[in-house]
Design an enzyme around this catalytic site. Sequence first.
Site, mmCIF file in Angstrom:
data_model
loop_
_atom_site.group_PDB
_atom_site.id
_atom_site.type_symbol
_atom_site.label_atom_id
_atom_site.label_comp_id
_atom_site.label_asym_id
_atom_site.label_seq_id
_atom_site.Cartn_x
_atom_site.Cartn_y
_atom_site.Cartn_z
ATOM 1 N N ASN A 69 -29.025 -29.538 -37.965
ATOM 2 C CA ASN A 69 -27.764 -29.969 -38.578
ATOM 3 C C ASN A 69 -26.690 -30.228 -37.524
ATOM 4 O OD1 ASN A 69 -28.091 -27.009 -38.418
ATOM 5 N ND2 ASN A 69 -25.937 -26.981 -39.001
ATOM 6 N N GLN A 93 -31.671 -30.792 -43.779
ATOM 7 C CA GLN A 93 -31.229 -32.080 -43.210
ATOM 8 C C GLN A 93 -32.392 -33.073 -43.083
ATOM 9 O OE1 GLN A 93 -28.100 -32.703 -42.919
ATOM 10 N NE2 GLN A 93 -27.164 -30.663 -42.868
ATOM 11 N N CYS A 107 -20.210 -24.782 -41.544
ATOM 12 C CA CYS A 107 -20.384 -23.425 -42.057
ATOM 13 C C CYS A 107 -19.996 -22.398 -41.002
ATOM 14 C CB CYS A 107 -21.829 -23.169 -42.447
ATOM 15 S SG CYS A 107 -22.535 -24.472 -43.412
HETATM 16 N N1 PMP Z 1 -29.405 -25.115 -43.592
HETATM 17 C C1 PMP Z 1 -28.926 -26.215 -42.983
HETATM 18 C C2 PMP Z 1 -29.733 -26.871 -41.905
HETATM 19 C C3 PMP Z 1 -27.698 -26.736 -43.370
HETATM 20 O O1 PMP Z 1 -27.216 -27.848 -42.771
HETATM 21 C C4 PMP Z 1 -26.958 -26.099 -44.398
HETATM 22 C C5 PMP Z 1 -25.610 -26.637 -44.838
HETATM 23 N N2 PMP Z 1 -24.644 -26.663 -43.814
HETATM 24 C C6 PMP Z 1 -27.513 -24.947 -45.000
HETATM 25 C C7 PMP Z 1 -28.737 -24.495 -44.568
HETATM 26 C C8 PMP Z 1 -26.791 -24.211 -46.107
HETATM 27 O O2 PMP Z 1 -26.824 -24.962 -47.288
HETATM 28 P P1 PMP Z 1 -26.117 -24.498 -48.641
HETATM 29 O O3 PMP Z 1 -24.702 -24.995 -48.534
HETATM 30 O O4 PMP Z 1 -26.867 -25.195 -49.737
HETATM 31 O O5 PMP Z 1 -26.213 -23.017 -48.741
#
Ligand code: PMP
Length: 371
Positions: free
Chosen positions: A146, A175, A315
């Site tokens: 990501n 992704q 995140c």
């Molecule tokens: N894994 C990856 C590689 C992500 O890009 C993300 C989102 N940023 C997540 C997990 C978490 O996804 P979710 O918002 O559905 O919890």
Amino acid sequence: MIYLDNAATTRMFEGAVDEYQKFACNLFYNPSAFYREGREVKACLDQARKSLLKKLGATKGDIIFTSGATESNNLAIMGAKRNGSWEYIFSMGEHPSVYNVAKELEQQRCKVHYLPLLENGQVDYSNLENLINDKTRLVCVMHVSNETGVVNDIEKISEIVKTKSKALLHVDGVQAFNKIDFALDKLNVDSYTISAHKFHGPKGVGALYVKNKSNIKNIVFGGGQEENLRSGTENTSGIMAMKWANEHINVRENFDKALLLKQTMTKILLQDNNIKIIDSESPYIMSVSYKGVNGETLARILQDEGVLVSTGSACSTKKAGNRTLESMGLKKEDVVSSIRISFNAYMSEAEIKDAGEIILKCASKLSELKT
Ligand code: PMP
């Protein structure tokens, strides 16, 4: 406004919104109810499972609906954990929803190994061969980063894991799913995470694919829904909207469209030789740095100019540094200069051209201010 943060989330398809509403207001029944209306909704959920399995290219295995990728990753890892002297292997490039579970395993005194990344952003395959042994219970490697858009060779990884151990292989495919072409049957993984809001579905819904559900245990306790692996009434609206989005994305067609956008952006940015771009296979994500310019400052100025990008993973914006880029061996100044640009297939080339020019203009202005 030009939105270039599609790796953080995407706009929902309007058809998916309609489907969401249909299951919220008309077919709102509990899928576990015994009466016909409930059974009809349950049948719709089973259609959604089939739809996802088909797109994943999996002829066996189950789909467990969850509240999104974070929960799917937690279930895959904590659900696979066993008592005893087992070992766990995680790549250094994992999203916090995997990496922080690894940290929790360490807290619980499990033996955890971290797999470094190569300079090209992929996991270090030969290091994996050295780390894996009879005691390995689980290996976690993401499909597409990501942060950089770099694609790991999951087939090669599963080959190593399966020939050298009896370990399970979990892959975070957030992704990758509905973005790059693959078939789980060929990748030979034990579990695979997907999230609806990364492919124009709603937030707060996702799934965990499990090849053999007896390999994992539930981590929440309750009414026993989802084969007892995820208790709680299913998010029927979210699941059906995810199904709609899944069925309205042509992965190959979108790949080509996104690739054109990435190529256009690359061409514009590389006019300035202060720009560095990390080479990556996914056409949806690019990691870019401008020599001497702080990425966070640049992203803020771009916001004022109507261009939305991110600095690393949305995140984890509160955390300084970037684990993925650091593990690839990038120099500190390049890490600090990085921004992430991420596309969706429905953007126009004109938008990308405009955004590219604005990025160049803002970055060079910022670098002049410093000198
Ligand atoms: N894994 C990856 C590689 C992500 O890009 C993300 C989102 N940023 C997540 C997990 C978490 O996804 P979710 O918002 O559905 O919890």
